[in-house]
Design a protein around this motif. Sequence first.
Motif, short mmCIF file in Angstrom:
data_model
loop_
_atom_site.label_atom_id
_atom_site.label_comp_id
_atom_site.label_asym_id
_atom_site.label_seq_id
_atom_site.Cartn_x
_atom_site.Cartn_y
_atom_site.Cartn_z
N PHE A 26 11.47 -97.28 66.52
CA PHE A 26 12.31 -96.80 65.44
C PHE A 26 12.71 -95.35 65.62
CE2 PHE A 26 9.62 -99.99 63.15
CZ PHE A 26 10.62 -100.91 63.01
N ALA A 27 11.96 -94.62 66.40
CA ALA A 27 12.23 -93.20 66.55
C ALA A 27 13.59 -92.99 67.18
CB ALA A 27 11.15 -92.56 67.41
N GLN A 28 14.30 -92.02 66.68
CA GLN A 28 15.63 -91.75 67.21
C GLN A 28 15.68 -90.31 67.68
OE1 GLN A 28 18.93 -93.23 65.29
NE2 GLN A 28 17.98 -95.17 64.88
N SER A 29 16.30 -90.09 68.81
CA SER A 29 16.42 -88.77 69.39
C SER A 29 17.66 -88.08 68.83
CB SER A 29 16.55 -88.89 70.91
OG SER A 29 16.85 -87.65 71.47
N ALA A 30 17.66 -86.77 68.93
CA ALA A 30 18.80 -86.00 68.44
C ALA A 30 19.87 -85.82 69.50
CB ALA A 30 18.32 -84.64 67.95
N GLN A 31 19.71 -86.43 70.65
CA GLN A 31 20.70 -86.29 71.70
C GLN A 31 22.00 -86.97 71.27
OE1 GLN A 31 18.89 -87.93 75.18
NE2 GLN A 31 17.50 -86.22 75.44
N GLN A 39 24.68 -94.60 65.39
CA GLN A 39 25.80 -94.84 64.49
C GLN A 39 26.34 -96.26 64.68
OE1 GLN A 39 28.44 -91.63 65.50
NE2 GLN A 39 27.40 -90.17 64.18
N ALA A 40 26.43 -96.70 65.91
CA ALA A 40 26.89 -98.05 66.18
C ALA A 40 25.91 -99.07 65.60
CB ALA A 40 27.08 -98.28 67.68
N GLN A 41 24.61 -98.79 65.73
CA GLN A 41 23.60 -99.68 65.17
C GLN A 41 23.72 -99.72 63.65
OE1 GLN A 41 19.85 -98.25 66.62
NE2 GLN A 41 19.98 -99.44 68.50
N GLN A 47 26.53 -105.05 58.45
CA GLN A 47 27.10 -106.39 58.39
C GLN A 47 26.02 -107.48 58.39
OE1 GLN A 47 29.68 -106.43 61.79
NE2 GLN A 47 31.07 -104.94 60.94
N ILE A 48 24.76 -107.09 58.39
CA ILE A 48 23.65 -108.04 58.44
C ILE A 48 23.06 -108.19 57.04
CG2 ILE A 48 21.37 -108.48 59.43
CD1 ILE A 48 22.23 -106.77 61.85
N ASP A 49 22.70 -109.42 56.69
CA ASP A 49 22.08 -109.68 55.39
C ASP A 49 20.78 -108.90 55.25
OD1 ASP A 49 24.07 -111.47 54.65
OD2 ASP A 49 22.97 -113.21 55.43
N GLN A 116 17.56 -104.69 64.48
CA GLN A 116 18.73 -103.82 64.32
C GLN A 116 18.71 -103.12 62.97
OE1 GLN A 116 21.86 -106.67 64.97
NE2 GLN A 116 21.97 -106.24 67.16
N LEU A 117 18.39 -103.86 61.92
CA LEU A 117 18.32 -103.26 60.59
C LEU A 117 17.23 -102.20 60.52
CD1 LEU A 117 18.80 -106.33 58.22
CD2 LEU A 117 20.29 -104.33 58.41
N ALA A 118 16.08 -102.49 61.12
CA ALA A 118 14.97 -101.54 61.07
C ALA A 118 15.31 -100.25 61.79
CB ALA A 118 13.73 -102.19 61.67
N ARG A 119 16.10 -100.35 62.84
CA ARG A 119 16.50 -99.14 63.55
C ARG A 119 17.46 -98.30 62.73
NH1 ARG A 119 17.17 -102.03 69.38
NH2 ARG A 119 15.00 -101.89 69.99
N ALA A 120 18.18 -98.93 61.84
CA ALA A 120 19.16 -98.21 61.03
C ALA A 120 18.65 -97.86 59.63
CB ALA A 120 20.43 -99.06 60.90
N ASP A 121 17.59 -98.53 59.18
CA ASP A 121 17.08 -98.37 57.81
C ASP A 121 15.62 -97.94 57.86
OD1 ASP A 121 16.09 -98.70 55.23
OD2 ASP A 121 17.01 -100.67 54.93
N GLU A 122 15.39 -96.67 57.59
CA GLU A 122 14.04 -96.11 57.66
C GLU A 122 13.09 -96.79 56.68
OE1 GLU A 122 11.09 -93.96 59.38
OE2 GLU A 122 13.17 -94.03 60.04
N GLU A 123 13.58 -97.18 55.53
CA GLU A 123 12.73 -97.84 54.54
C GLU A 123 12.21 -99.18 55.09
OE1 GLU A 123 13.05 -99.78 50.08
OE2 GLU A 123 14.42 -98.17 50.62
N LEU A 124 13.10 -99.96 55.69
CA LEU A 124 12.68 -101.22 56.30
C LEU A 124 11.72 -100.96 57.45
CD1 LEU A 124 12.75 -104.28 56.66
CD2 LEU A 124 14.85 -103.99 58.02
N ALA A 125 12.02 -99.97 58.26
CA ALA A 125 11.15 -99.63 59.38
C ALA A 125 9.74 -99.31 58.88
CB ALA A 125 11.73 -98.45 60.16
N ASN A 126 9.64 -98.57 57.81
CA ASN A 126 8.35 -98.20 57.25
C ASN A 126 7.61 -99.43 56.71
OD1 ASN A 126 8.61 -95.49 57.88
ND2 ASN A 126 9.55 -94.99 55.92
#
Length: 134
Positions: A26-31, A39-41, A47-49, A116-126
């Motif tokens: 889930f960690a994302q770099s600042a590069q 952003q693409a994710q 678009q995902i339920d 994909q959702l977890a990578r974009a949604d920190e709450e879900l990732a947690n």
Amino acid sequence: MALTTLRAKTTAAIAAAALAGGGIAFAQSAQPQQQQGAQAQAQAAAQIDPVTEAEIDQFVAANNQVATIAQSANAELQQAEDKATAQKIQSGAQQKMVAAIKEEGLTPTRFTQIVQLARADEELANKLRAKMEG
């Protein structure tokens, strides 16, 4: 040399199928390049339920099985002596992963969508991390 390359590619393919060996990255770099990927994710995730609580439990159970399969396959790949053997190991592992995901009540597509959702949604990732840890 060719077998080493195949092992690397096969290991990468299994790891990708297993979500980096069973853990979710889930960690994302600042590069900048990775920010564009994030952003693409995020756009794809929009678009995902949404993920239900039941799906979180299913995902965690499936992910644990997928991780075990990936670890076993990776160990076997280290011992593979030729390309055909490595491909057989990879194919078998992928089939087992798909079966494990389906056994837990998810489709492989939905499993991937949750990642994909977890990578974009920190709450879900947690939520997923909390369930995985205990």
